[in-house]
Scaffold this motif. Structure first.
Motif, PDB file in Angstrom:
ATOM      1  N   GLY A   8      23.893 -28.207 -17.469  1.00 53.75           N
ATOM      2  CA  GLY A   8      24.095 -28.511 -16.042  1.00 53.75           C
ATOM      3  C   GLY A   8      25.321 -29.393 -15.937  1.00 53.75           C
ATOM      4  N   GLY A  10      27.263 -30.461 -13.272  1.00 55.71           N
ATOM      5  CA  GLY A  10      27.579 -30.800 -11.893  1.00 55.71           C
ATOM      6  C   GLY A  10      28.053 -32.237 -11.762  1.00 55.71           C
ATOM      7  N   VAL A  12      26.572 -34.949 -12.033  1.00 56.37           N
ATOM      8  CA  VAL A  12      26.092 -35.822 -13.106  1.00 56.37           C
ATOM      9  C   VAL A  12      26.556 -35.305 -14.472  1.00 56.37           C
ATOM     10  N   TYR A  75      23.662 -20.628 -24.010  1.00 51.72           N
ATOM     11  CA  TYR A  75      22.736 -21.630 -24.555  1.00 51.72           C
ATOM     12  C   TYR A  75      22.652 -21.532 -26.085  1.00 51.72           C
ATOM     13  N   ILE A  91      16.524 -30.107  -9.094  1.00 51.91           N
ATOM     14  CA  ILE A  91      15.331 -29.568  -8.403  1.00 51.91           C
ATOM     15  C   ILE A  91      15.629 -29.689  -6.906  1.00 51.91           C
ATOM     16  N   TYR A 102      15.156 -23.725 -11.313  1.00 48.51           N
ATOM     17  CA  TYR A 102      16.325 -24.008 -12.184  1.00 48.51           C
ATOM     18  C   TYR A 102      15.867 -24.745 -13.444  1.00 48.51           C
ATOM     19  N   LEU A 105      13.851 -22.282 -15.670  1.00 46.60           N
ATOM     20  CA  LEU A 105      14.766 -21.350 -16.358  1.00 46.60           C
ATOM     21  C   LEU A 105      15.447 -22.051 -17.521  1.00 46.60           C
ATOM     22  N   ARG A 123      17.261 -35.695 -17.735  1.00 47.41           N
ATOM     23  CA  ARG A 123      17.830 -36.742 -16.873  1.00 47.41           C
ATOM     24  C   ARG A 123      17.807 -36.373 -15.397  1.00 47.41           C
ATOM     25  N   GLU A 161      27.918 -41.051  -7.110  1.00 47.31           N
ATOM     26  CA  GLU A 161      29.126 -40.230  -7.231  1.00 47.31           C
ATOM     27  C   GLU A 161      30.341 -41.079  -6.884  1.00 47.31           C
ATOM     28  N   PHE A 264      22.433 -35.181  -2.434  1.00 42.27           N
ATOM     29  CA  PHE A 264      21.321 -34.540  -3.117  1.00 42.27           C
ATOM     30  C   PHE A 264      20.164 -35.504  -3.347  1.00 42.27           C
TER      31      PHE A 264
HETATM   32  N1  LIG Z   1      24.735 -36.439  -7.784  1.00 45.36           N
HETATM   33  C1  LIG Z   1      24.318 -37.649  -8.024  1.00 45.36           C
HETATM   34  O1  LIG Z   1      24.965 -38.634  -7.670  1.00 45.36           O
HETATM   35  C2  LIG Z   1      23.033 -37.890  -8.779  1.00 45.36           C
HETATM   36  C3  LIG Z   1      22.704 -39.210  -9.096  1.00 45.36           C
HETATM   37  C4  LIG Z   1      21.545 -39.450  -9.819  1.00 45.36           C
HETATM   38  C5  LIG Z   1      20.728 -38.379 -10.169  1.00 45.36           C
HETATM   39  N2  LIG Z   1      21.059 -37.110  -9.821  1.00 45.36           N
HETATM   40  C6  LIG Z   1      20.174 -36.013 -10.277  1.00 45.36           C
HETATM   41  O2  LIG Z   1      20.822 -35.356 -11.337  1.00 45.36           O
HETATM   42  C7  LIG Z   1      20.520 -33.966 -11.314  1.00 45.36           C
HETATM   43  C8  LIG Z   1      21.802 -33.170 -11.215  1.00 45.36           C
HETATM   44  O3  LIG Z   1      22.421 -33.453  -9.979  1.00 45.36           O
HETATM   45  P1  LIG Z   1      23.913 -33.014  -9.668  1.00 45.36           P
HETATM   46  O4  LIG Z   1      24.315 -33.740  -8.457  1.00 45.36           O
HETATM   47  O5  LIG Z   1      24.730 -33.121 -10.910  1.00 45.36           O
HETATM   48  O6  LIG Z   1      23.667 -31.458  -9.331  1.00 45.36           O
HETATM   49  P2  LIG Z   1      24.800 -30.321  -9.241  1.00 45.36           P
HETATM   50  O7  LIG Z   1      24.251 -29.286  -8.335  1.00 45.36           O
HETATM   51  O8  LIG Z   1      26.124 -30.934  -8.952  1.00 45.36           O
HETATM   52  O9  LIG Z   1      24.862 -29.756 -10.718  1.00 45.36           O
HETATM   53  C9  LIG Z   1      23.837 -29.059 -11.328  1.00 45.36           C
HETATM   54  C10 LIG Z   1      24.445 -27.980 -12.202  1.00 45.36           C
HETATM   55  O10 LIG Z   1      23.374 -27.354 -12.924  1.00 45.36           O
HETATM   56  C11 LIG Z   1      23.678 -25.965 -13.028  1.00 45.36           C
HETATM   57  N3  LIG Z   1      22.429 -25.253 -13.308  1.00 45.36           N
HETATM   58  C12 LIG Z   1      21.392 -24.999 -12.479  1.00 45.36           C
HETATM   59  N4  LIG Z   1      20.415 -24.382 -13.148  1.00 45.36           N
HETATM   60  C13 LIG Z   1      20.840 -24.229 -14.419  1.00 45.36           C
HETATM   61  C14 LIG Z   1      20.265 -23.667 -15.573  1.00 45.36           C
HETATM   62  N5  LIG Z   1      19.029 -23.148 -15.580  1.00 45.36           N
HETATM   63  N6  LIG Z   1      20.994 -23.674 -16.722  1.00 45.36           N
HETATM   64  C15 LIG Z   1      22.229 -24.198 -16.755  1.00 45.36           C
HETATM   65  N7  LIG Z   1      22.829 -24.755 -15.688  1.00 45.36           N
HETATM   66  C16 LIG Z   1      22.129 -24.767 -14.533  1.00 45.36           C
HETATM   67  C17 LIG Z   1      24.314 -25.616 -11.698  1.00 45.36           C
HETATM   68  O11 LIG Z   1      25.105 -24.447 -11.797  1.00 45.36           O
HETATM   69  C18 LIG Z   1      25.139 -26.878 -11.411  1.00 45.36           C
HETATM   70  O12 LIG Z   1      26.473 -26.756 -11.870  1.00 45.36           O
HETATM   71  C19 LIG Z   1      19.595 -33.770 -10.115  1.00 45.36           C
HETATM   72  O13 LIG Z   1      18.265 -33.815 -10.542  1.00 45.36           O
HETATM   73  C20 LIG Z   1      19.919 -34.959  -9.239  1.00 45.36           C
HETATM   74  O14 LIG Z   1      18.841 -35.286  -8.400  1.00 45.36           O
HETATM   75  C21 LIG Z   1      22.197 -36.851  -9.153  1.00 45.36           C
END
Ligand SMILES: NC(=O)c1ccc[n+]([C@@H]2O[C@H](COP(=O)([O-])OP(=O)(O)OC[C@H]3O[C@@H](n4cnc5c(N)ncnc54)[C@H](O)[C@@H]3O)[C@@H](O)[C@H]2O)c1
Length: 426
Positions: A8, A10, A12, A75, A91, A102, A105, A123, A161, A264
């Motif tokens: 993942g 994204g 984070v 993977y 989630i 997600y 999977l 995480r 972020e 999010f």
């Molecule tokens: N964004 C924030 O500031 C933040 C802060 C603290 C915690 N979080 C938590 O961290 C987690 C990630 O958040 P984010 O903002 O990075 O989300 P995001 O949507 O930016 O990134 C998630 C990534 O996971 C990928 N993904 C989804 N399912 C997948 C799978 N089965 N296999 C491989 N890749 C897959 C998506 O394509 C995406 O690129 C969440 O649970 C969120 O609640 C986010």
């Protein structure tokens, strides 16, 4: 060479992966989105992070070039090369319900490739109980046993972020392992990037619940100050000034009101806690009221815009400055700005919105401040961005004609008086 797999990539996962890469780890970054993997391989990202004077774009290119960061869809290759695996897939919440697909999977892919001795560190922010009751059972379908053949830990992610690199390093990390070895391995892994304390809790559920209520208390705090704003507005007081004064009390920490709560993390927190609360028969009255209040703020702001247009008999046109869900962010996921724009358009208002940090295209989005401000009198400020110079508003609209609705405390009443524009603050 030490290696780690981050699943993942994204908001984070990408800076997390790059933090390990900068520490000399070989990082296999896995994401299921082929477009994203393509962009990352080309050294492209729209994230607005930076570390020690370098932008995330520069860091990404450097770590691709030196071979420390390898983004991929596969993977099998990534898990085959690493002992430690970190999961940061989301989630989402759809219709008030958490959507686990997600994560499931991802667990299935790991299960297919799991080897004895591997550590999986989750995480993602989750519904309390998810690590033990949803994630772990899928991993054990591999035939391997947790605590004997492989190791599992949960560490919540607390970054904001825009400050990701700095906060990975300096924010205490809360963590719990399935067993002693899981905990020790996970603490060692986290310490590669985290200089602050690693707080070890007694169970996954403690850390999962702590994370959700950390976010939920912000949601409740924001609902509270937005309610206070309705009171101060009727009193003809500036809520931002009132809060600044209140916060000089050493035990008061009020957040600031705004156009709503997006992104999010915070909007999802109530639904994560509520999913578990319903299962165990607990009613979350206060949290629910706060969430509903916050979900109503975009309608309140839209009303304010329309009433202001009526009061000053302007045309039904507005320039929206800032689409992101918060100041200085490129993230427009669940952004209240999008909801406000939608309501305004449904109510017959012509909207031109400018936000140079947001990558996504919308039919109402324009590329320059000038385009947004053409032939409008009403300007609605919803987010600050480095690429928006609010002083320039008055180069395109004469101050005597400008009506600024400011939800971010960009302008003071004194500035409005001196320049001669109308300022409507929330
Ligand atoms: N964004 C924030 O500031 C933040 C802060 C603290 C915690 N979080 C938590 O961290 C987690 C990630 O958040 P984010 O903002 O990075 O989300 P995001 O949507 O930016 O990134 C998630 C990534 O996971 C990928 N993904 C989804 N399912 C997948 C799978 N089965 N296999 C491989 N890749 C897959 C998506 O394509 C995406 O690129 C969440 O649970 C969120 O609640 C986010």
């Amino acid at each position: 060479m030490n290696s780690v797999c981050v699943i993942g990539l994204g908001y984070v996962g990408l800076p997390l992966a790059l933090s390990f890469a900068m520490k000399g780890y070989k990082v296999y970054g896995v994401d299921s989105n082929p477009d994203l993997i393509g962009e990352l391989k080309r050294g492209e990202t729209h994230h607005l992070e930076s570390y020690k004077g370098k932008t995330i774009q520069e860091i990404l290119r450097q770590q691709l070039q030196n071979g420390n960061f390898v983004p991929m869809l596969d993977y099998k290759e990534a898990l085959g090369a690493c002992e430690d695996i970190i999961v940061t897939v989301p989630i989402p919440v759809y219709g008030g319900k958490p959507y686990y697909e997600y994560l499931i999977l991802c667990a299935r892919e790991i299960k297919e490739n799991l080897r004895p001795g591997q550590l999986i560190l989750l995480r993602s922010t989750v519904v309390p109980g998810t690590t033990r009751n949803i994630f772990l059972p899928v991993l054990e379908e591999s035939g391997l046993k947790c605590g004997r053949d492989f190791y599992l830990a949960y560490a919540s992610e607390r970054i904001a972020e825009g400050r990701a690199f700095e906060e990975f390093e300096n924010m205490p990390t809360a963590l719990a392992g399935f067993c002693e070895v899981s905990t020790e391995r996970a603490v060692d892994l986290i310490k590669v990037i985290c200089r602050a304390e690693v707080v070890v809790a007694s169970s996954f559920e403690v850390v999962e619940t702590a994370k959700v209520i950390e976010n939920l208390q912000r949601d409740i705090n924001i609902a509270m100050v937005n309610e206070f704003e309705r009171f101060t507005k009727a009193m003809n007081l500036d809520i931002f000034e009132v809060i600044k004064v209140a916060n000089t009390h050493k035990r008061v920490n009020l957040l600031y009101p705004g156009p709503g709560v997006g992104g999010f993390c915070i909007p999802n927190a109530f639904y994560y806690l509520n999913a578990k609360a319903e299962e165990i028969g607990v009613e979350l009255k206060l949290s629910k009221t706060a969430r509903m209040f916050n979900e109503g703020i975009p309608a309140y702001i839209s009303d304010l815009v329309i009433k202001t247009m009526e009061k000053y008999s302007t045309s039904k046109k507005v320039a929206v400055l800032g689409i992101a869900m918060k100041d200085y962010s490129s993230d427009d996921r669940l952004s209240p700005a999008l909801e406000i724009i939608e309501i305004l358009r449904q109510r017959g208002v012509e909207v031109k919105a400018f936000d140079p940090a947001v990558k996504k295209e919308y039919e109402f989005k324009v590329n320059t401040l000038q385009e947004a401000l053409e032939k409008v009198e009403v300007v609605l400020i919803l987010a600050r961005q480095h690429g928006i110079d609010f002083e320039k508003i008055f180069e395109f609209i004469p101050p005597q004609k400008a009506i600024v609705i400011d939800t971010r405390d960009v302008f003071t009443s004194k500035q409005a008086q001196e320049k001669g524009f109308v300022l409507e603050k929330i």
